[in-house]
Design a protein around this motif. Structure first.
Motif, short mmCIF file in Angstrom:
data_model
loop_
_atom_site.label_atom_id
_atom_site.label_comp_id
_atom_site.label_asym_id
_atom_site.label_seq_id
_atom_site.Cartn_x
_atom_site.Cartn_y
_atom_site.Cartn_z
N UNK A 106 0.87 -1.19 0.10
CA UNK A 106 -0.09 -0.10 0.06
C UNK A 106 0.93 1.15 -0.37
N UNK A 107 2.17 1.35 0.57
CA UNK A 107 3.02 2.28 0.55
C UNK A 107 3.50 2.61 -0.93
N UNK A 108 3.27 1.74 -1.78
CA UNK A 108 3.81 2.05 -2.94
C UNK A 108 2.69 2.53 -3.94
N UNK A 109 1.36 2.83 -3.61
CA UNK A 109 0.30 3.51 -4.23
C UNK A 109 0.38 4.83 -4.16
N UNK A 110 -0.17 5.42 -5.19
CA UNK A 110 0.08 6.62 -5.17
C UNK A 110 -0.83 7.44 -3.87
N UNK A 111 -0.65 8.66 -3.78
CA UNK A 111 -1.08 9.48 -2.34
C UNK A 111 -2.71 9.85 -2.91
N UNK A 112 -3.59 9.58 -2.01
CA UNK A 112 -4.91 9.93 -2.33
C UNK A 112 -5.41 11.05 -1.65
N UNK A 113 -5.77 12.09 -2.61
CA UNK A 113 -5.90 13.48 -2.13
C UNK A 113 -7.05 13.55 -1.22
N UNK A 114 -8.20 12.82 -1.42
CA UNK A 114 -9.19 12.85 -0.64
C UNK A 114 -9.06 12.22 0.77
N UNK A 115 -8.12 11.21 0.95
CA UNK A 115 -7.62 10.81 2.33
C UNK A 115 -7.09 11.66 2.98
N UNK A 116 -6.06 12.15 2.12
CA UNK A 116 -5.04 13.44 2.88
C UNK A 116 -6.14 14.50 3.25
N UNK A 117 -6.90 14.92 2.50
CA UNK A 117 -7.75 15.98 3.07
C UNK A 117 -8.41 15.61 4.17
N UNK A 118 -9.05 14.63 4.19
CA UNK A 118 -9.76 14.12 5.34
C UNK A 118 -9.02 13.97 6.56
N UNK A 119 -7.52 13.72 6.74
CA UNK A 119 -6.61 13.43 7.85
C UNK A 119 -6.28 14.98 8.30
N UNK A 120 -6.15 15.79 7.29
CA UNK A 120 -5.61 17.19 7.70
C UNK A 120 -6.83 17.80 8.45
N UNK A 121 -7.99 17.63 7.84
CA UNK A 121 -9.24 18.31 8.48
C UNK A 121 -9.48 17.66 9.96
N UNK A 122 -9.27 16.33 10.13
CA UNK A 122 -9.29 15.93 11.37
C UNK A 122 -8.50 16.67 12.37
N UNK A 123 -6.93 16.81 12.00
CA UNK A 123 -6.04 17.53 12.74
C UNK A 123 -6.43 18.74 12.92
N UNK A 124 -6.90 19.27 12.16
CA UNK A 124 -7.32 20.75 12.48
C UNK A 124 -8.58 20.83 13.32
N UNK A 125 -9.68 20.05 13.26
CA UNK A 125 -10.58 20.13 14.21
C UNK A 125 -10.39 19.91 15.56
N UNK A 136 8.56 12.28 1.27
CA UNK A 136 9.32 11.81 0.11
C UNK A 136 8.70 11.60 -1.26
N UNK A 137 7.62 11.24 -1.29
CA UNK A 137 6.87 11.47 -2.42
C UNK A 137 6.00 12.33 -2.70
N UNK A 138 5.20 12.74 -1.82
CA UNK A 138 4.34 14.08 -2.26
C UNK A 138 4.23 15.32 -1.39
N UNK A 139 5.49 15.72 -1.15
CA UNK A 139 5.63 16.89 -0.30
C UNK A 139 4.52 18.11 -0.60
N UNK A 140 4.34 18.37 -2.26
CA UNK A 140 3.56 19.34 -2.48
C UNK A 140 2.29 19.16 -2.09
N UNK A 141 1.76 18.01 -2.46
CA UNK A 141 0.14 17.63 -2.01
C UNK A 141 -0.10 17.78 -0.48
N UNK A 142 1.06 17.46 0.51
CA UNK A 142 0.77 17.46 1.81
C UNK A 142 0.90 19.02 2.16
#
Length: 397
Positions: A106-125, A136-142
């Motif tokens: 699973x680590x080799x699969x592309x970063x999922x933007x929706x999952x990323x957004x959900x994770x950050x939203x939870x942290x902010x909340x 290492x793979x998706x700094x811009x998206x993060x």
């Protein structure tokens, strides 16, 4: 334009600006403002004072948040947001070797933007304002997802492996290792929030770790490394044997790998990786000697207790760390090894399993994290001139 918020209580944490073993230390609540007000201009704290003083000094109305306690915004000192798509997909409770085998596909699969957004939203909340993110793979998206929620994050480019052709020239900066991904980051991110981290002593060339640490030191950036996380790591480093050695021999270790025959913490010290600008993550398997080394070197330890429990690697000696006066911070690791990214849940685990008082937990979540990451001018306390971010203390604290 000035605005203000009012709360039943404000915990500024300003009295925790010292080291953990001096002044009030870990175990109290300094600088509590009952019926307090934070005056701000949307981005910056202008004043923190009692409501009575506010009424005398300001001619604006304060938004009343009610019977709540405000604390400084939280700082998550260890995360892998690019793994947010892996929630619930790995095998847990059977040790690190089983977990990593199940997680690698699973680590080799592309970063999922929706999952990323959900994770950050939870942290902010849940009151998190800053994240130390291993990437290492998706700094811009993060970085984009984090800043979209008005949060900030360090992007830690992770040095991994043994194949570094340019080691002979002594260059191993983020721009050398990850040229395309670094170029994709905004200039502000490259200037302020970019740093290097070493994956671990077993998975990264010691020469590469040393040069990465030197780069961080010369650029005044903190350096982080996974350290003493699981039993397989100790067996590999001290004896060169075990299931973990077999796994790494198939994927990572060079054919001529020779174990240093040292435990993780002394080996890290031997390599010159430990000092006041190093964040040692996990530190589950630490002896009294290891703790002395960490304390004397000034190294900060980042605890990720629920990740350790879920994977099944053991439990860090948290009380011993506290008694030794170590600077402790907290991270959630990732959704590949945790149920959620809520720092309050990490604090609850430490409270319930180690009887850690709320004052100590708040120090770990706020000012200690700011000190470790070098951002005390912006976050860590509710003080004049700092960023206008706060967390609401849960009722069970």
């Amino acid at each position: 334009m000035l605005n203000a918020i009012r709360a039943r209580r404000i915990l500024t944490m300003e009295g925790h600006n010292t080291s953990p073993r001096t002044d009030s230390g870990y175990y109290s609540f300094p600088d509590v403002i009952e019926d307090g007000v934070i005056v701000h201009n949307s981005s910056t704290i202008v004043d923190v004072l009692s409501f009575s003083a506010f009424s005398k000094n300001y001619k604006i109305e304060a938004e009343d948040l009610g019977d709540v306690t405000l604390a400084p915004a939280l700082i998550n000192c260890h995360n892998h947001l690019e793994l947010s798509h892996m929630k619930g997909k790995a095998t847990f409770g059977e040790g690190f070797e089983t977990w990593i085998e199940s997680a690698l596909p699973y680590m080799a699969t592309p970063v999922d933007v929706q999952s990323l957004e959900s994770a950050v939203s939870e942290m902010a909340l849940n009151g998190t304002a800053h994240i130390a993110d291993v990437n290492g793979r998706a700094p811009e998206a993060v970085y984009s997802a984090v800043t979209a929620h008005n949060l900030s994050c360090h992007i830690q480019f992770e040095v991994f492996g043994y194949n570094f052709p340019n080691l002979a020239t002594g260059t191993l900066g983020a721009e050398d290792l990850f040229p395309s991904t670094v170029d994709a980051l905004p200039n502000e991110a490259k200037k302020r929030w970019m740093t290097l981290s070493g994956h671990a002593l077993y998975s990264t060339s010691p020469d590469a770790l040393v040069i990465a640490k030197q780069w961080c030191r010369s650029n005044e950036r903190y350096f982080s490394v996974h350290l003493a996380e699981h039993p397989g790591e100790e067996e590999l480093l001290t004896k060169g044997t075990g299931r973990f050695r077999e796994q790494l021999s198939r994927r990572v270790l060079p054919k001529d790998f020779t174990p240093p025959k040292m435990r993780a913490v002394p080996y890290a010290m031997h390599l010159g990786l430990l000092d006041e600008s190093t964040l040692a993550v996990h530190c589950v398997h630490c002896t009294p000697e290891d703790i002395n080394i960490l304390q004397e070197s000034g190294t900060t330890v980042c605890l990720c207790p629920r990740s350790n429990e879920l994977i099944g690697v053991g439990t860090a000696p948290v009380r011993n760390f506290l008694e030794a006066g170590l600077q402790l911070t907290i991270g959630t690791d990732s959704l590949a090894s945790n149920h959620d990214l809520n720092l309050w849940n990490e604090a609850r685990y430490l409270r319930d399993n180690f009887d850690i008082p709320t004052g100590a937990l708040l120090r770990m979540l706020t000012i200690a994290g700011a000190k470790a990451l070098g951002i005390t001018s912006e976050l860590g306390t509710l003080s004049k001139g700092k960023r206008f971010h706060y967390a609401i203390l849960p009722e069970d604290f």
